[in-house]
Enzyme design. Structure first.
Site, mmCIF file in Angstrom:
data_model
loop_
_atom_site.group_PDB
_atom_site.id
_atom_site.type_symbol
_atom_site.label_atom_id
_atom_site.label_comp_id
_atom_site.label_asym_id
_atom_site.label_seq_id
_atom_site.Cartn_x
_atom_site.Cartn_y
_atom_site.Cartn_z
ATOM 1 N N ARG A 92 31.346 84.578 54.251
ATOM 2 C CA ARG A 92 31.530 85.985 54.570
ATOM 3 C C ARG A 92 31.111 86.255 56.003
ATOM 4 O O ARG A 92 30.158 85.689 56.519
ATOM 5 C CB ARG A 92 30.694 86.878 53.636
ATOM 6 N N GLU A 139 37.665 92.535 59.620
ATOM 7 C CA GLU A 139 38.878 91.744 59.409
ATOM 8 C C GLU A 139 40.096 92.667 59.280
ATOM 9 O O GLU A 139 40.136 93.489 58.358
ATOM 10 C CB GLU A 139 38.723 90.874 58.160
ATOM 11 N N HIS A 191 40.846 84.225 57.304
ATOM 12 C CA HIS A 191 40.315 84.374 55.939
ATOM 13 C C HIS A 191 41.290 83.789 54.909
ATOM 14 O O HIS A 191 41.694 84.449 53.942
ATOM 15 C CB HIS A 191 40.037 85.847 55.619
#
Length: 319
Positions: free
Chosen positions: A235, A264, A286
């Site tokens: 994370r 993000e 991601h």
């Protein structure tokens, strides 16, 4: 009575992923994306919400009078106000262990690319360096084996353990870190400070909590080997991004591979985007979780969680 299910961010699944049917009477509304000001209207009559990254706040929970269950299409539940769900008797489930292959594989993709300077060499070939060298190979960037090196793992869940298994197959020494500031976890764990200072590669596999925010920051980078590589597929926020920028710009560590950011997507002028100009930094969007097989498994488990709830036997609860 037909149960109304609303999926707020279906675009977090790629094309080709099947959402399987369950043995209950239900309707399913799919929204590709949902902005903050659209959420209340879309969930006002929902009995069940599916969300991956759309934040479900206390205000939204209190406005959704028919809501009974939230199925998070991910492992992390930081997008949900769990306290508000408890107050309103709303159950929340998440997805577990679906990424046991894809995240470790992505982790080692980053490790291998950085340890062997893969991107730097590939770019130099595109730039004509091979022809300039005048011989069959050249040695512009450092290459190191994995065998015999030390991998420090922060996070001892299924993903951390799967990464350790791969590391051992490469002939690496594995250190599992204790919690920061706690050194009494037993002989299978190494003090956090020792993992930071002794590892050739550090890989993060813990959740983002109050206790893990900025877990690695300025002081930790000062303790790392100059030859250390840092990997984060967990994370954003676990590593302080300003500190990471400084460590790489000032050659405090050898390289870093990240699949996550605090924001993000990251802002164009963020520390993370500035670092993408370096050949010893890799940023992926991601996607460590995102093999087709893993996402299909996630989707199936998401609907299994809903069916279990509707059958009166909820599973994978987080509250």
């Amino acid at each position: 009575m037909t149960v109304k299910i609303v999926f707020l961010d279906h675009d977090t699944f790629p094309e080709g992923i099947n959402i399987k049917k369950i043995n209950k009477e239900y309707s399913l509304e799919l929204y590709g994306k949902t902005s903050e000001d659209e959420i209340i209207e879309r969930v006002k009559n929902a009995n069940i919400i599916i969300t991956n990254k759309v934040k479900i706040t206390k205000k939204i929970i209190e406005s959704a009078k028919q809501l009974k269950f939230i199925s998070v299409a991910a492992t992390g539940t930081d997008v949900i106000d769990i306290g508000a769900c408890n107050e309103c008797n709303i159950l929340v489930s998440n997805i577990r262990n679906y990424a046991i292959n894809t995240v470790p594989e992505h982790t080692f993709t980053l490790i291998l690319a950085l340890r062997r300077s893969l991107l730097a060499y590939a770019q130099s070939v595109r730039n004509g360096r091979w022809q300039e060298s005048g011989q069959f190979c050249y040695f512009d960037y450092k290459i190191n084996n994995l065998a015999g090196s030390t991998l420090g793992i922060i996070g001892d869940g299924v993903l951390g353990k799967a990464v350790a298994d791969i590391a051992k197959a490469f002939g690496m020494k594995v250190l599992f870190s204790t919690y920061k500031g706690t050194n009494n976890m037993g002989p299978l764990y190494t003090p956090f400070e020792d993992v930071i200072s002794k590892s050739d590669i550090i890989s993060i596999h813990c959740p983002l909590l109050k206790s893990t925010k900025d877990l690695i920051s300025f002081s930790e980078f000062e303790q790392m080997k100059p030859s250390c590589i840092l990997i984060n597929t967990a994370r954003g926020g676990i590593v302080n991004e300003e500190a990471l920028y400084g460590a790489l710009i000032n050659n405090k560590i050898l390289g870093a591979g990240f699949d996550v950011c605090i924001s993000e997507p990251p802002e164009k002028e963020s520390y993370m985007m500035k670092l993408t100009q370096l050949s010893n930094f890799i940023l992926t969007p991601h996607i460590s979780w995102a093999s087709f097989e893993a996402i299909q498994t996630l989707s199936d488990m998401m609907m299994d969680n809903i069916e279990a709830f509707l059958s009166g036997h909820p599973q994978n609860l987080v509250n």
